[in-house]
Structure formats: structure tokens, C-alpha cells
Design an enzyme around this catalytic site. Structure first.
Site, PDB file in Angstrom:
ATOM      1  CG  HIS A  39     -23.670   3.404  -7.841  1.00  0.00           C
ATOM      2  ND1 HIS A  39     -22.864   2.803  -6.902  1.00  0.00           N
ATOM      3  CD2 HIS A  39     -22.965   3.401  -8.990  1.00  0.00           C
ATOM      4  CE1 HIS A  39     -21.709   2.464  -7.468  1.00  0.00           C
ATOM      5  NE2 HIS A  39     -21.747   2.817  -8.734  1.00  0.00           N
ATOM      6  CD  GLU A  93     -22.135   5.404 -12.759  1.00  0.00           C
ATOM      7  OE1 GLU A  93     -22.407   4.197 -12.714  1.00  0.00           O
ATOM      8  OE2 GLU A  93     -21.232   5.936 -12.079  1.00  0.00           O
TER       9      GLU A  93
HETATM   10  C1  UD2 Z   1     -19.139   1.798 -13.408  1.00  0.00           C
HETATM   11  C2  UD2 Z   1     -20.530   1.437 -13.854  1.00  0.00           C
HETATM   12  C3  UD2 Z   1     -20.488   1.215 -15.363  1.00  0.00           C
HETATM   13  C4  UD2 Z   1     -20.023   2.474 -16.069  1.00  0.00           C
HETATM   14  C5  UD2 Z   1     -18.668   2.914 -15.493  1.00  0.00           C
HETATM   15  C6  UD2 Z   1     -18.325   4.320 -15.937  1.00  0.00           C
HETATM   16  C7  UD2 Z   1     -21.935   0.255 -12.257  1.00  0.00           C
HETATM   17  C8  UD2 Z   1     -22.021  -0.893 -11.344  1.00  0.00           C
HETATM   18  N1  UD2 Z   1     -20.913   0.243 -13.123  1.00  0.00           N
HETATM   19  O1  UD2 Z   1     -18.452   0.556 -13.583  1.00  0.00           O
HETATM   20  O2  UD2 Z   1     -21.754   0.856 -15.867  1.00  0.00           O
HETATM   21  O3  UD2 Z   1     -20.999   3.474 -15.914  1.00  0.00           O
HETATM   22  O4  UD2 Z   1     -18.664   2.953 -14.079  1.00  0.00           O
HETATM   23  O5  UD2 Z   1     -17.799   4.354 -17.184  1.00  0.00           O
HETATM   24  O6  UD2 Z   1     -22.762   1.116 -12.249  1.00  0.00           O
HETATM   25  N2  UD2 Z   1     -16.507  -2.907 -20.761  1.00  0.00           N
HETATM   26  C9  UD2 Z   1     -15.987  -3.850 -21.631  1.00  0.00           C
HETATM   27  N3  UD2 Z   1     -14.627  -3.898 -21.819  1.00  0.00           N
HETATM   28  C10 UD2 Z   1     -13.774  -3.075 -21.150  1.00  0.00           C
HETATM   29  C11 UD2 Z   1     -14.299  -2.133 -20.265  1.00  0.00           C
HETATM   30  C12 UD2 Z   1     -15.679  -2.078 -20.073  1.00  0.00           C
HETATM   31  O7  UD2 Z   1     -16.706  -4.613 -22.250  1.00  0.00           O
HETATM   32  O8  UD2 Z   1     -12.546  -3.196 -21.365  1.00  0.00           O
HETATM   33  C13 UD2 Z   1     -17.967  -2.848 -20.587  1.00  0.00           C
HETATM   34  C14 UD2 Z   1     -18.502  -4.012 -19.768  1.00  0.00           C
HETATM   35  O9  UD2 Z   1     -19.815  -4.299 -20.181  1.00  0.00           O
HETATM   36  C15 UD2 Z   1     -18.516  -3.448 -18.368  1.00  0.00           C
HETATM   37  C16 UD2 Z   1     -18.919  -2.002 -18.647  1.00  0.00           C
HETATM   38  O10 UD2 Z   1     -18.320  -1.657 -19.898  1.00  0.00           O
HETATM   39  O11 UD2 Z   1     -19.424  -4.160 -17.549  1.00  0.00           O
HETATM   40  C17 UD2 Z   1     -18.509  -0.973 -17.577  1.00  0.00           C
HETATM   41  O12 UD2 Z   1     -17.139  -1.038 -17.362  1.00  0.00           O
HETATM   42  P1  UD2 Z   1     -16.555  -1.393 -15.921  1.00  0.00           P
HETATM   43  O13 UD2 Z   1     -17.402  -2.454 -15.343  1.00  0.00           O
HETATM   44  O14 UD2 Z   1     -15.108  -1.647 -16.053  1.00  0.00           O
HETATM   45  O15 UD2 Z   1     -16.761  -0.041 -15.167  1.00  0.00           O
HETATM   46  P2  UD2 Z   1     -16.967   0.158 -13.588  1.00  0.00           P
HETATM   47  O16 UD2 Z   1     -16.808  -1.123 -12.863  1.00  0.00           O
HETATM   48  O17 UD2 Z   1     -16.138   1.298 -13.124  1.00  0.00           O
END
Ligand code: UD2
Length: 312
Positions: free
Chosen positions: A191, A261
């Protein structure tokens, strides 16, 4: 498992299982490797002797020649639920430019908005398939259920036809080469937000009631949920285990602090990855670039969570 033949003597062929060792084409010319000169600013091997992949630790031409002989197939999964469909175009277009270029690649897009799929021209031997998944009013559920949908995809479609799989966040773009150097049995990505921190600062699940629990003083690295992969069999075990553990927690009324995660980090603590990818393989656009990051291959775009997630 793939098999191919290597010519041993002109009259004989020996059947070789590529899982045992890498077979290079004969007479391939490339720069002589050294064991005394190389990168000294970063660590390139884990304590369990898995490579940590950084720019200038591998020879892409050599690796491509090895894997081209095997005619490998690579799947990528990506989820775009709700407003996250807006990220698909850039994700797919940049994957065409950088992700396993010249190899057989199949990208599976999971979305609740199949009508909003962007049209992206794919090169020969590369394809996109859309699978419809339900919407959710909780981003945590969308993120966590990826393990379950990937498990089903493997069971229904991929077993027997795919060699390697990578599971990637959609709100990201490729900026540099991501190819055969990333292949191995079980592949984790460090990460970008925690790679210089002591393990006490890693946001592991710290409640002992959760099956994702990692105690203080334990843990190797903090791996990201936004990119992981490996051979189909290894990833199948990983997603199945994380899904079961996530659901077992839910039955007890507990959700791990970073959903899947956290479960992935727990899994990788016990099941050590056979290859670790440096933060070059998942950077975040908002992170200031540091000297040791000589190339950014894949990076999360800046986004306003309040605008795009179904809940906050
Ligand atoms: C982190 C992690 C993510 C996930 C999350 C914990 C990294 C860089 N990112 O990202 O993989 O582990 O924490 O839950 O390690 N998504 C949708 N629609 C939504 C919300 C999410 O399609 O409304 C999908 C999409 O593919 C997105 C992924 O889920 O890329 C992870 O969601 P995030 O990017 O909002 O989460 P984030 O940035 O906190």
C-alpha cells in the site's frame, strides 16, 4: 496448469511444467545480470525470500520471452458500481497502453450500469466482458463483495482457461509498464500510504473478535485491497477464504475496519505472497512522489468521496 515442450536435444523433447522453473528461449541476448550491482535504495527481497519488484530489478524483455513461449492468459477484474462507472473509460484505455501489452488479456467489468459501459477499442487477443452485479447503498458492501463475485467468476468461467488473474480498483489509471514481472503464485501489492511506517501504524483489524485480526507486534507489510493477484488457483483460495471470513464476521455482527482489505492482509500474513509488488504498482495521485518511486505504473485518481459514494 500449462505445459509446453522445450527442445532438449535435436531429437528429443522433454515435457516441462512451468511452475517448477522458468524456461528461456535459447540464444536470447540481453544485458548480463550482476549480483553485486543493483538497487541499493530499496529492499528487493522479503525475509521469506520473495522478490519485491521495483523498477530496475528485472529485465522485461527476458521475462516477456519466457512467458510468451507459454502463451499465458491473464484476466483482470474491475468493479464499477454506481457512479464509479465514470472511471471505466480511463481505466480501460490506459490498460490497453500498459497492462500486459502483447499478451492475451481478458478484462471482466462488474457493474450495475451495463448501459453506461464506455466503448473502448481493444487490440487483438484482448477482450472486455461485462457482468451485471447488484447496486448497493453502502460502499463498504460494494468493496467487500468483490471477493464473492470474483470467486463466482472463477468457478463459472475461468477455471481451466486462465493462468493468471489480477483484481484491481477502477478509480485508477495505468501510467507505466505492468507486465510479466508481476507474475507469480500469490502476488500482493504494498500500500502506497504506509510503506515507510512502522507496523504499529498499519490499519490492520485490531479487534480479536474479527477473523481479520492481526495483533499489535505482528504483520509484515500493509498490502492494498486495490490490487492483488497471482495464479488462478492461488487467487481462488484467497478470495474464497476472505469471503468466508467476511461472512463469518458478518454473522457475528462485525465488519473489519477496511473490509476485504483487512481480510486480505490477514490472509497474506499467514500465506506469504510469493511475489510482492512495490508501491509503483498502486500509487495514489495525491501522494507526493518520493525518490525511490522511479516509475508510477498504476495510480488511484483524486476523487471526492462525498460525490461518488452512495454513503459516507
Ligand atoms: C481502499 C482500497 C480498496 C478497498 C477499500 C476498503 C486501495 C488503493 N484501495 O480504497 O481496494 O480495499 O479501501 O474497502 O488499496 N466501488 C464501486 N462503487 C462504489 C464504491 C466502490 O464500484 O460506490 C469499487 C470500485 O472498484 C473501487 C473499489 O470498490 O475502486 C474500492 O472502493 P474505493 O476506491 O472507494 O475505496 P478506497 O479508495 O477507500
Amino acid at each position: 496448469m500449462l505445459y509446453f515442450y522445450s527442445s532438449y536435444r535435436s531429437t528429443e523433447s522433454v515435457r516441462i511444467n512451468h511452475a517448477l522453473h522458468l524456461v528461456a528461449p535459447d540464444h536470447l541476448l540481453y544485458q548480463q545480470p550482476s549480483i553485486v550491482k543493483g538497487r541499493t535504495d530499496v529492499v528487493t527481497v522479503t525475509p521469506w525470500l520473495a522478490p519485491i519488484v521495483w523498477e530496475k530489478t528485472f529485465n522485461p524483455e527476458l521475462l516477456d520471452s519466457i512467458y510468451r513461449q507459454q502463451n499465458i492468459s491473464v484476466v483482470a477484474t474491475v468493479f464499477a458500481v454506481g457512479k464509479y462507472v465514470m472511471f471505466l473509460k480511463d481505466f480501460l484505455e490506459t490498460a490497453e497502453q500498459h497492462f500486459f501489452v502483447g499478451f492475451r488479456v481478458h478484462i471482466y467489468v462488474f457493474t450495475d450500469r451495463p448501459d453506461e459501459m464506455p466503448q473502448v477499442e481493444m487490440a487483438t487477443n484482448r477482450a472486455v466482458t461485462v457482468r451485471t452485479v447488484p447496486s448497493s447503498n453502502r460502499w463498504q458492501t460494494i468493496s467487500a463483495r468483490r471477493m464473492e463475485f470474483i470467486q463466482t467468476l472463477i468457478e463459472e468461467k475461468l477455471q481451466g482457461s486462465t493462468d493468471y488473474i489480477f483484481c484491481l480498483d477502477v478509480d485508477s489509471k495505468f501510467h507505466g509498464h505492468w507486465g510479466t514481472e508481476s507474475l507469480s503464485g500469490l502476488v500482493a501489492v504494498i500500500h502506497p500510504g504506509y510503506y515507510r511506517d512502522p507496523r504499529s501504524k498499519f490499519p490492520y483489524e485490531r479487534r480479536a473478535q474479527s477473523s481479520a485480526y492481526i495483533a499489535v507486534g505482528e504483520g509484515d507489510f500493509y498490502y492494498c485491497g486495490g490490487a492483488f493477484g497471482g495464479s488462478l488457483d492461488e487467487v481462488y483460495l484467497l478470495v474464497k477464504t476472505c469471503r468466508l471470513n467476511f461472512e463469518a464476521d458478518a454473522a457475528e455482527g462485525i465488519e473489519a475496519t477496511w473490509q476485504e482489505e483487512s481480510h486480505l492482509n490477514r490472509y497474506m500474513w499467514i500465506n506469504k505472497p510469493s511475489k510482492v509488488l512495490s508501491p509503483e504498482y498502486l500509487w495514489q495521485d495525491f501522494n507526493p512522489r518520493r525518490q525511490e518511486i522511479r516509475i508510477i505504473r498504476f495510480s488511484g485518481v483524486d476523487k471526492n468521496y462525498a460525490d461518488i459514494r452512495p454513503n459516507n
